[in-house]
Every structure is written in C-alpha cells, then in structure tokens.
Design a protein around this motif. Sequence first.
Motif, PDB file in Angstrom:
ATOM      1  N   PRO A  51       0.833  -1.196   0.000  1.00  0.00           N
ATOM      2  CA  PRO A  51       0.000   0.000   0.000  1.00  0.00           C
ATOM      3  C   PRO A  51       0.873   1.253   0.000  1.00  0.00           C
ATOM      4  O   PRO A  51       1.997   1.229   0.490  1.00  0.00           O
ATOM      5  CB  PRO A  51      -0.828  -0.102   1.276  1.00  0.00           C
ATOM      6  N   ALA A  52       0.324   2.349  -0.590  1.00  0.00           N
ATOM      7  CA  ALA A  52       1.098   3.584  -0.743  1.00  0.00           C
ATOM      8  C   ALA A  52       1.641   4.098   0.583  1.00  0.00           C
ATOM      9  O   ALA A  52       2.777   4.574   0.662  1.00  0.00           O
ATOM     10  CB  ALA A  52       0.246   4.655  -1.392  1.00  0.00           C
ATOM     11  N   SER A  53       0.849   3.970   1.671  1.00  0.00           N
ATOM     12  CA  SER A  53       1.297   4.508   2.953  1.00  0.00           C
ATOM     13  C   SER A  53       2.532   3.769   3.454  1.00  0.00           C
ATOM     14  O   SER A  53       3.422   4.366   4.059  1.00  0.00           O
ATOM     15  CB  SER A  53       0.182   4.422   3.987  1.00  0.00           C
ATOM     16  N   ALA A  76       6.172   5.454   4.407  1.00  0.00           N
ATOM     17  CA  ALA A  76       6.870   5.244   5.679  1.00  0.00           C
ATOM     18  C   ALA A  76       8.263   4.691   5.448  1.00  0.00           C
ATOM     19  O   ALA A  76       9.229   5.116   6.086  1.00  0.00           O
ATOM     20  CB  ALA A  76       6.066   4.301   6.566  1.00  0.00           C
ATOM     21  N   THR A  77       8.389   3.782   4.520  1.00  0.00           N
ATOM     22  CA  THR A  77       9.693   3.186   4.231  1.00  0.00           C
ATOM     23  C   THR A  77      10.678   4.252   3.780  1.00  0.00           C
ATOM     24  O   THR A  77      11.792   4.354   4.290  1.00  0.00           O
ATOM     25  CB  THR A  77       9.561   2.122   3.126  1.00  0.00           C
ATOM     26  N   PHE A  78      10.232   5.111   2.834  1.00  0.00           N
ATOM     27  CA  PHE A  78      11.134   6.140   2.324  1.00  0.00           C
ATOM     28  C   PHE A  78      11.446   7.208   3.377  1.00  0.00           C
ATOM     29  O   PHE A  78      12.589   7.677   3.477  1.00  0.00           O
ATOM     30  CB  PHE A  78      10.580   6.767   1.035  1.00  0.00           C
ATOM     31  N   ALA A  79      10.441   7.552   4.169  1.00  0.00           N
ATOM     32  CA  ALA A  79      10.685   8.556   5.215  1.00  0.00           C
ATOM     33  C   ALA A  79      11.744   8.059   6.186  1.00  0.00           C
ATOM     34  O   ALA A  79      12.657   8.798   6.595  1.00  0.00           O
ATOM     35  CB  ALA A  79       9.391   8.882   5.947  1.00  0.00           C
ATOM     36  N   SER A  96      14.682  -4.772  -5.110  1.00  0.00           N
ATOM     37  CA  SER A  96      13.631  -5.446  -4.351  1.00  0.00           C
ATOM     38  C   SER A  96      12.290  -4.725  -4.458  1.00  0.00           C
ATOM     39  O   SER A  96      11.247  -5.365  -4.577  1.00  0.00           O
ATOM     40  CB  SER A  96      14.044  -5.598  -2.888  1.00  0.00           C
ATOM     41  N   LEU A  97      12.325  -3.379  -4.429  1.00  0.00           N
ATOM     42  CA  LEU A  97      11.052  -2.664  -4.461  1.00  0.00           C
ATOM     43  C   LEU A  97      10.377  -2.762  -5.833  1.00  0.00           C
ATOM     44  O   LEU A  97       9.186  -3.065  -5.951  1.00  0.00           O
ATOM     45  CB  LEU A  97      11.268  -1.184  -4.138  1.00  0.00           C
ATOM     46  N   ARG A 143      10.051   8.388  -5.683  1.00  0.00           N
ATOM     47  CA  ARG A 143      10.583   8.419  -4.314  1.00  0.00           C
ATOM     48  C   ARG A 143      12.020   7.943  -4.289  1.00  0.00           C
ATOM     49  O   ARG A 143      12.867   8.474  -3.577  1.00  0.00           O
ATOM     50  CB  ARG A 143       9.743   7.530  -3.371  1.00  0.00           C
ATOM     51  N   PHE A 144      12.286   6.970  -5.081  1.00  0.00           N
ATOM     52  CA  PHE A 144      13.628   6.399  -5.148  1.00  0.00           C
ATOM     53  C   PHE A 144      14.635   7.449  -5.634  1.00  0.00           C
ATOM     54  O   PHE A 144      15.698   7.642  -5.060  1.00  0.00           O
ATOM     55  CB  PHE A 144      13.631   5.172  -6.069  1.00  0.00           C
ATOM     56  N   ASN A 145      14.237   8.161  -6.715  1.00  0.00           N
ATOM     57  CA  ASN A 145      15.135   9.194  -7.250  1.00  0.00           C
ATOM     58  C   ASN A 145      15.378  10.310  -6.230  1.00  0.00           C
ATOM     59  O   ASN A 145      16.503  10.820  -6.108  1.00  0.00           O
ATOM     60  CB  ASN A 145      14.566   9.780  -8.533  1.00  0.00           C
TER      61      ASN A 145
END
Length: 363
Positions: free
Chosen positions: A4-6, A10-13, A53-54, A69-71
């Motif tokens: 899910p987007a949330s 959270a992972t990126f934050a 992996s993502l 988000r990755f960039n």
Amino acid sequence: MTQPASTTDATFAALESEVRRAAAQLASAEAVENFRLDWLGRKQGRLKRLSESLLASAAIEEKKQIGQRFNALKTLVEAELETALERTRGSLWSDQSLRRERIDVTLPGTRRQIGAEHPITRTMNELVAIFAALGYSVGVGPQVETDYYNFESMNFPPGHPARDTQDTLVVAGQQRRAPRDRLLLRTHTSPVQMRTMEQQPPPVRIVIPGKVHRNDAADATHSPVFHQVEGLCVDKGITFSDLKGTLDHAMKALFGSSVRTRFFPSFFPFTEPSADVQISCIFCVGKGCRRCKQSGWIELLGCGMVDPAVFAFAAEKQPAYDPRLISGFAFGMGVERIAMMKYGIREIGQFYSGDMRFLEQFA
Ligand code: PHE
C-alpha cells in the motif's frame, strides 16, 4: 507482492532520516567514502539492492510513484555526501596526525584573574602605613577575647554602666568560668593595648588593625561586624600635645593636608582625659552640608591619655608601667566609616556583599 502507498511513504521517510542522521555524523574523509560505498556502491550499495527489491515486487501502477521516491532518496544521499565531503575536507581533524595531537596551540592561555585589595583592607593598610612612618609597629590580638582584656583591664569594672555603651556578643556556656575569663567577641581593638603592654615594657608605639563585633542592628552605617584601627603610644613625658599633633598629622596624611582637626571632651573608661576627634568636612570643606549635618565637622575617632588605672593593670605583669614615671595616649577609629568617607560609599553593607561590580571599582 504489492505494498500500500502509505507503507511506501513510511519506508522512504525512514530511509531519508537514516541518511540524514548518518551523514551528519561523518567526521573524516574515510567515513565519507565508506558512506558513499554503503549507499551508492555499484554492486553492493543499498540503493541498488533497494531498487531491485522494491521495483521487482511492485504493481505496474505503483512503479511510477516508487521510482519518483527512489530518485528523491538518491538525490538526498548525493547532496548529503557533498556536504559531508566539504565539511571533512575543511576540518583539520580529518588529518590523522593532527587528530592525535589534540592541543590547539592557537588557543589563548588560561587567564588568571588578578585579585585586588578590599577597600577595608586597603584603608587599614593605609592607616598602618601612616603610623609605620612615625615609628609605630603593628600588633594583633584574638577576636574571641576574655572579659578581662576586653573590659576589666580597660577599666570597665564588672557591672559598670560603661559596658552598656558596647553591646556585647558573648560566647555561650561560659557560666562555670570565673567572670573575668568568660569569652566574648571583642567589641573594640583596645584589649590589644593591654596584651601589648603585658608583653613589653615601655616605650611602646603600636597600631592595631582588626575586626570587632557588637550586637548592633545593621543599617546604612552600622554592621555587627566591623573594623577598627587602634593606636597606643607610651613613653616618658608623652603629653596631650603629642596626641593632638600625631592625630592631626594622621588625618592630613589620610584626607589631604587642608583637613583640620578639633578635639571635643568625651568619655572612655580607659583614657583620662578623653576626646572625640572631628575633622573639617571633606565634602563641603567646612561650609556646612548634609553629610556634616550643616556643622562643617565630622566626628571620626576617639582618643585620650591612658588612664592610670589601665597602667596599674599592665604593671601587674610589667612593673615599668608606673604612671608616676611614664604616660601615654591611645586612639581608636572605625575603618568602615573612614573608607565610606574616602570613597563616597553610602551603604556599609556594600563592603560585605561580595558584589564584584562594587569590588572591581577598587581594583
Ligand atoms: N575603643 C574605643 C571604641 O571602640 C575607641 C578608643 C580607643 C577610644 C582608644 C579612646 C582610646 O569606641
């Protein structure tokens, strides 16, 4: 497996804050390099593994968002790396040999504050110096004194009303001692007159600076602890003229040669005759002002010719103090009062407050 987007958020934050925290702690060039390899390494770098992996597990429609988000994460890592590199390059501590030598010789040394005489000490020393120049030596005595030296030998008999003029702080628990041996805080420096005479035959010329105590309420000009300078001169043929000349000289030396003195009849048990010495007002030069209560004169000290009864007490130990053969004068003055006049201080409490702003003025 899709996320899910949330969860992606959270992972990126979490990753971004990890990057920021780690980068802020980089302190050397090697640490920065390790950080670079850890995140950006081509084969084992975390970003590389993360993207695999993502993106591998993401649904088509999520891929765009994850990619963005990755960039952003990658840009952050590069920016942090740049900052850390800049910082460590500029730092002497990134140089190993300097890091071992942790002394910065360019730092200023430890500065020691130079002390200064307290105005009370200074005034006492000034008075002592004036009398030293006249051939006086310096004497001292205990602040915890016996009734005998403070009162009885100075011709205040037990129960005599003259004792009421010096409200006394006594040491507790003395009832089992003989009255003359009971301890008290000396109310004046006069007991050192007797201690000095017991120690040496005449002639005597001595000044006695010291602390005294009285059970007085503190106000602008009174303190239960204060200081006095006492003087004693005993020899063959000492007269009241010698007393007047000596004190007139001392007051001129202290306040300037234009100061005049005058002697008023007074009473002390240990001098006969006794006098209070007044000096012409140093504020208005004798014209009359608030400080001298319009009189033009300021009372400064007590003095007189040594009472024969005092010599009789001294003669118990030193028979040469025979009032038929010798005579002498004594004087006593309050140091605070003199210092307040000299330096224009209006509150006696300032001497004892320990306020650096006050004390530094005398440095
Ligand atoms: N001891 C006296 C006092 O404290 C001052 C004094 C000393 C007077 C010597 C005469 C002679 O008030």
